[in-house]
Design a protein around this motif. Structure first.
Motif, PDB file in Angstrom:
ATOM      1  N   TYR A  97     -14.347  -2.612  -0.177  1.00 63.12           N
ATOM      2  CA  TYR A  97     -13.166  -3.245   0.412  1.00 63.12           C
ATOM      3  C   TYR A  97     -13.404  -3.438   1.903  1.00 63.12           C
ATOM      4  N   ILE A  98     -13.207  -4.653   2.377  1.00 60.44           N
ATOM      5  CA  ILE A  98     -13.310  -4.919   3.816  1.00 60.44           C
ATOM      6  C   ILE A  98     -11.932  -5.350   4.305  1.00 60.44           C
ATOM      7  N   GLN A  99     -11.363  -4.483   5.144  1.00 66.92           N
ATOM      8  CA  GLN A  99     -10.040  -4.803   5.701  1.00 66.92           C
ATOM      9  C   GLN A  99     -10.196  -5.817   6.829  1.00 66.92           C
ATOM     10  N   VAL A 100      -9.366  -6.844   6.805  1.00 64.03           N
ATOM     11  CA  VAL A 100      -9.387  -7.856   7.879  1.00 64.03           C
ATOM     12  C   VAL A 100      -8.052  -7.828   8.619  1.00 64.03           C
ATOM     13  N   ARG A 101      -7.917  -8.662   9.660  1.00 61.36           N
ATOM     14  CA  ARG A 101      -6.708  -8.638  10.471  1.00 61.36           C
ATOM     15  C   ARG A 101      -5.779  -9.807  10.195  1.00 61.36           C
ATOM     16  N   HIS A 102      -6.256 -10.734   9.387  1.00 61.62           N
ATOM     17  CA  HIS A 102      -5.417 -11.854   8.958  1.00 61.62           C
ATOM     18  C   HIS A 102      -5.989 -12.329   7.625  1.00 61.62           C
ATOM     19  N   GLU A 103      -5.104 -12.623   6.662  1.00 56.95           N
ATOM     20  CA  GLU A 103      -5.581 -12.995   5.336  1.00 56.95           C
ATOM     21  C   GLU A 103      -6.435 -14.256   5.348  1.00 56.95           C
ATOM     22  N   GLN A 104      -6.198 -15.137   6.340  1.00 59.83           N
ATOM     23  CA  GLN A 104      -7.030 -16.346   6.417  1.00 59.83           C
ATOM     24  C   GLN A 104      -8.503 -15.974   6.541  1.00 59.83           C
ATOM     25  N   THR A 105      -8.785 -14.924   7.319  1.00 54.08           N
ATOM     26  CA  THR A 105     -10.167 -14.462   7.456  1.00 54.08           C
ATOM     27  C   THR A 105     -10.716 -14.028   6.105  1.00 54.08           C
ATOM     28  N   ALA A 106      -9.892 -13.336   5.308  1.00 55.71           N
ATOM     29  CA  ALA A 106     -10.330 -12.875   3.979  1.00 55.71           C
ATOM     30  C   ALA A 106     -10.736 -14.066   3.113  1.00 55.71           C
ATOM     31  N   ALA A 107      -9.934 -15.112   3.135  1.00 56.73           N
ATOM     32  CA  ALA A 107     -10.232 -16.288   2.312  1.00 56.73           C
ATOM     33  C   ALA A 107     -11.465 -17.024   2.831  1.00 56.73           C
ATOM     34  N   PHE A 108     -11.589 -17.133   4.155  1.00 55.84           N
ATOM     35  CA  PHE A 108     -12.790 -17.759   4.729  1.00 55.84           C
ATOM     36  C   PHE A 108     -14.039 -16.962   4.353  1.00 55.84           C
ATOM     37  N   MET A 109     -13.928 -15.627   4.403  1.00 56.75           N
ATOM     38  CA  MET A 109     -15.096 -14.793   4.061  1.00 56.75           C
ATOM     39  C   MET A 109     -15.487 -15.006   2.601  1.00 56.75           C
ATOM     40  N   ALA A 110     -14.495 -15.051   1.723  1.00 56.28           N
ATOM     41  CA  ALA A 110     -14.791 -15.249   0.299  1.00 56.28           C
ATOM     42  C   ALA A 110     -15.398 -16.627   0.067  1.00 56.28           C
ATOM     43  N   SER A 111     -14.872 -17.628   0.760  1.00 55.91           N
ATOM     44  CA  SER A 111     -15.418 -18.982   0.620  1.00 55.91           C
ATOM     45  C   SER A 111     -16.878 -19.018   1.075  1.00 55.91           C
ATOM     46  N   ALA A 112     -17.145 -18.400   2.221  1.00 54.21           N
ATOM     47  CA  ALA A 112     -18.517 -18.372   2.746  1.00 54.21           C
ATOM     48  C   ALA A 112     -19.439 -17.596   1.806  1.00 54.21           C
ATOM     49  N   TYR A 113     -18.929 -16.505   1.254  1.00 57.62           N
ATOM     50  CA  TYR A 113     -19.726 -15.691   0.320  1.00 57.62           C
ATOM     51  C   TYR A 113     -20.158 -16.540  -0.879  1.00 57.62           C
ATOM     52  N   GLY A 114     -19.224 -17.303  -1.415  1.00 54.03           N
ATOM     53  CA  GLY A 114     -19.539 -18.170  -2.563  1.00 54.03           C
ATOM     54  C   GLY A 114     -20.548 -19.250  -2.195  1.00 54.03           C
ATOM     55  N   LYS A 115     -20.406 -19.820  -1.001  1.00 59.52           N
ATOM     56  CA  LYS A 115     -21.348 -20.868  -0.578  1.00 59.52           C
ATOM     57  C   LYS A 115     -22.751 -20.305  -0.401  1.00 59.52           C
ATOM     58  N   LEU A 116     -22.840 -19.071   0.115  1.00 60.66           N
ATOM     59  CA  LEU A 116     -24.157 -18.496   0.397  1.00 60.66           C
ATOM     60  C   LEU A 116     -24.842 -17.965  -0.855  1.00 60.66           C
ATOM     61  N   THR A 117     -24.062 -17.462  -1.810  1.00 61.30           N
ATOM     62  CA  THR A 117     -24.698 -16.794  -2.955  1.00 61.30           C
ATOM     63  C   THR A 117     -24.562 -17.557  -4.267  1.00 61.30           C
ATOM     64  N   GLY A 118     -23.568 -18.420  -4.398  1.00 58.66           N
ATOM     65  CA  GLY A 118     -23.307 -19.058  -5.690  1.00 58.66           C
ATOM     66  C   GLY A 118     -22.551 -18.153  -6.649  1.00 58.66           C
ATOM     67  N   HIS A 119     -22.100 -17.007  -6.147  1.00 58.64           N
ATOM     68  CA  HIS A 119     -21.356 -16.052  -6.971  1.00 58.64           C
ATOM     69  C   HIS A 119     -20.076 -15.654  -6.224  1.00 58.64           C
ATOM     70  N   PRO A 120     -18.959 -15.400  -6.944  1.00 60.89           N
ATOM     71  CA  PRO A 120     -17.722 -15.142  -6.194  1.00 60.89           C
ATOM     72  C   PRO A 120     -17.610 -13.738  -5.595  1.00 60.89           C
ATOM     73  N   ALA A 121     -16.890 -13.663  -4.475  1.00 57.68           N
ATOM     74  CA  ALA A 121     -16.324 -12.410  -3.978  1.00 57.68           C
ATOM     75  C   ALA A 121     -14.813 -12.573  -4.142  1.00 57.68           C
ATOM     76  N   ALA A 122     -14.056 -11.489  -3.911  1.00 58.12           N
ATOM     77  CA  ALA A 122     -12.607 -11.567  -4.100  1.00 58.12           C
ATOM     78  C   ALA A 122     -11.884 -11.404  -2.774  1.00 58.12           C
ATOM     79  N   CYS A 123     -10.683 -11.978  -2.699  1.00 56.69           N
ATOM     80  CA  CYS A 123      -9.779 -11.622  -1.621  1.00 56.69           C
ATOM     81  C   CYS A 123      -8.483 -11.140  -2.275  1.00 56.69           C
ATOM     82  N   LEU A 124      -7.798 -10.239  -1.600  1.00 62.96           N
ATOM     83  CA  LEU A 124      -6.623  -9.589  -2.185  1.00 62.96           C
ATOM     84  C   LEU A 124      -5.526  -9.467  -1.131  1.00 62.96           C
ATOM     85  N   THR A 125      -4.341  -9.961  -1.479  1.00 64.17           N
ATOM     86  CA  THR A 125      -3.226  -9.891  -0.524  1.00 64.17           C
ATOM     87  C   THR A 125      -1.941  -9.469  -1.238  1.00 64.17           C
ATOM     88  N   VAL A 126      -0.913  -9.292  -0.425  1.00 61.80           N
ATOM     89  CA  VAL A 126       0.424  -9.042  -0.975  1.00 61.80           C
ATOM     90  C   VAL A 126       1.084 -10.362  -1.348  1.00 61.80           C
TER      91      VAL A 126
END
Ligand code: FE
Length: 585
Positions: A97-126
């Motif tokens: 789990y990587i805690q971020v300071r704004h959910e937008q960062t979480a979604a950007f990180m997941a998007s970048a992860y998918g672009k770099l690896t071709g495999h998904p990461a998850a983001c989780l919010t309330v």
């Protein structure tokens, strides 16, 4: 015993079945199905995921299933309606789990992860605001076909409907962003719903979203996880031979073929270069396709489109056949209507802007070698001479532009210095704006480097989060973010996330005190320049306040040394470079 997935064709390398370890494979090993190189594989899981004996909660089963299907990271912020899932992640030794300071960062990180690896990461919010904050990052993933798993908490089932605290119509909200969008309403659906979500993210290449009501997260449940193997088709898709023959005949008749390579072909550099050499064709990329081959290779002549080279424009204009591979004919690439053959894994991309002569729907990893066998060797010395000359003219122009004697520092000079100093296997993340424009136009990549950006959405703010994701994926590689004062300040709170997680990302911040691309547009469209200037903090001082390193550069003579220093320090760093906002003087 670990399992690895070929992200080009979905072949599973199972160490137990193969009898040897993935790490011990020789560098020239290839996927036995689609012949893709070792770096096309991602670690799926370390083996069977054992659930503790007896009853678990829905959240624990959800987490076990995600781990079994190769999800390694969850990016997010914990909150009221996600606590059950958050606690299950806390208990997992395999899901980080990587805690971020704004959910937008979480979604950007997941998007970048998918672009770099071709495999998904998850983001989780309330529920509610946490969920809506994901939107821009998820749209980026959606438009660039990056696989992402988005999980959101929801209110207790009995509260959904009357308009309770933090209640929005979450299902409708995610509908236009996603390829799969469901609510987990019953414990019985846990493993099927999450595996379907991951399947859709990978096969439909987009965002899958599951909303999980708070009470469902904590329901006790027993279930076996579903294995990855047997759940996916192999995607080494090709076409009947007579269609490939038609394409080969068109190539054989062509006197001035040009290869246009997009992000979809980014793993196929060897095949593309082999084809280029066999038929004598220059290689041009889209912006996102940069780095498919070494850009100092004589067959590579630059990108096409807004950031394109004069050589690429000239060769495309005078071409009698375009061979377009893994490119969606974006309006930013500006490909003119020409005779064309096209290879794409997405059937809807075939003939997207205008009809093509032969459209080959399938996997370029499969189709390119088959095409190669059918085309005739055709060395065209005059054409090659022209290609060399045009490329030389373009490189001379770039060199002329990169004047290191001017203050404020010219962006072309910054790119030149970075070009000389970045590692051959650096991972580069781009923000959106002038900084990316200059990179696309003036930086010459190595095929061992990687670059990611926001291709279709063109969102500002993606540079820093993408760098965070890149450094998690490649802890040993140099991760460099090229950003601007506008883009960086949208997400700058998450620089502390780099510090907290020991992610030594290097940010080169083109600080021109302007939304410079918009300033440029106002000028071109004859509007007076207005409200594009930015009032900035001292970004280097901010980096130090966060616990990282900060360097200010105002004098171009100090730039090479500052870049050397930044690249040698094993800490997150911001190099705040006083930059000329003007494109050309
Ligand atoms: Fe494969």
């Amino acid at each position: 015993m670990a399992k690895y997935r070929c992200t080009v064709c979905n072949y599973i390398f199972d160490e137990e079945k193969e009898g040897y370890a993935f790490d011990e494979l020789p560098d020239n090993w290839r996927c036995p199905v689609c012949n893709s190189p070792l770096n096309s594989f991602v670690l799926l899981s370390e083996g069977e995921v054992e659930l503790e004996e007896g009853e678990a909660t829905v959240s624990e089963i959800l987490v076990a299933q995600m781990v079994e299907w190769g999800i390694k990271y969850v990016f997010g912020i914990p909150g009221t309606s996600s606590l059950g899932v958050v606690d299950a992640i806390r208990k997992s030794k395999d899901l980080k789990y990587i805690q971020v300071r704004h959910e937008q960062t979480a979604a950007f990180m997941a998007s970048a992860y998918g672009k770099l690896t071709g495999h998904p990461a998850a983001c989780l919010t309330v529920a509610g605001p946490g969920a809506t904050n994901l939107a821009t990052g998820l749209y980026d993933a959606s438009l660039d076909h990056s696989p992402v798993l988005a999980l959101t908490g929801m209110l207790k089932r009995q509260l959904i409907g009357p308009g309770s605290f933090q209640e929005i119509d979450q299902q409708s909200f995610f509908e236009s962003i996603t390829v799969y969008n469901k609510v987990l309403m019953s414990e019985e659906q846990t493993t099927t719903l999450i595996t379907n979500a991951i399947k859709h993210a990978i096969l439909d290449k987009g965002v899958a979203h599951i909303g999980i009501p708070k009470d469902v997260q904590e329901i006790p449940h027993t279930a076996r996880t579903i294995p990855f193997e047997g759940s996916f088709p192999n995607e080494a898709i090709t076409q009947p031979m007579f269609l490939i023959l038609q394409a080969a005949q068109a190539i054989n008749q062509s006197k001035r073929p040009v290869i246009v390579s997009g992000f979809g072909a980014i793993t196929q550099g060897e095949n593309i270069l082999e084809l280029a050499e066999k038929i004598t064709a220059p290689i041009i990329t889209t912006f996102r396709g940069k780095g498919v081959v070494d850009e100092d290779n004589e067959y590579y002549v630059g990108s096409h489109g807004d950031i394109g080279s004069t050589a690429a424009t000239d060769l495309v204009l005078n071409s009698d056949l375009l061979i377009v591979i893994g490119s969606s004919f974006s309006d930013m690439t500006h490909l003119p209507e020409k005779r064309a053959i096209q290879i794409d894994i997405d059937p809807l991309m075939i003939g997207r802007q205008y009809p093509v002569e032969v459209g080959l729907y399938g996997n370029s990893a499969e189709i390119l070698p088959q095409l190669m066998d059918l085309v005739q060797e055709n060395r065209k010395d005059d054409y090659l001479g022209e290609i060399r000359e045009l490329k030389m003219e373009w490189l001379d122009l770039l060199d002329e532009e990169a004047d290191g004697g001017l203050t404020p520092i010219r962006p072309q000079y910054i790119i030149k210095v970075l070009n000389e100093k970045l590692d051959d296997d650096a991972v580069i993340t781009l923000d959106t704006g002038e900084n990316a424009w200059w990179f696309g136009r003036n930086f010459w990549m190595k095929k061992t480097q990687k670059m990611i950006m926001s291709g279709y959405l063109g969102t500002m703010g993606i540079g820093l989060p993408a760098a965070l994701a890149a450094q998690l994926i490649y802890p040993e590689r140099q991760v460099v973010c090229i950003t601007g004062d506008g883009g960086f300040s949208m997400v700058m709170a998450d620089f502390v996330t780099a510090v907290r997680n020991d992610l030594p990302i290097k940010l080169f911040l083109f600080n021109n005190h302007q939304l410079a691309m918009i300033m440029q547009e106002q000028m071109v469209e004859k509007f007076p320049n207005w409200e594009t200037e930015l009032y900035n903090p001292d970004f280097a001082a901010y980096a130090r306040d966060c616990g990282g390193v900060g360097i200010n550069v105002k004098d171009p003579q100090e730039l090479p040394e500052a870049v050397d220093k930044a690249l040698s320090i094993d800490k997150p760093i911001i190099v705040d470079i006083e930059t000329d906002p003007r494109r050309f003087i």
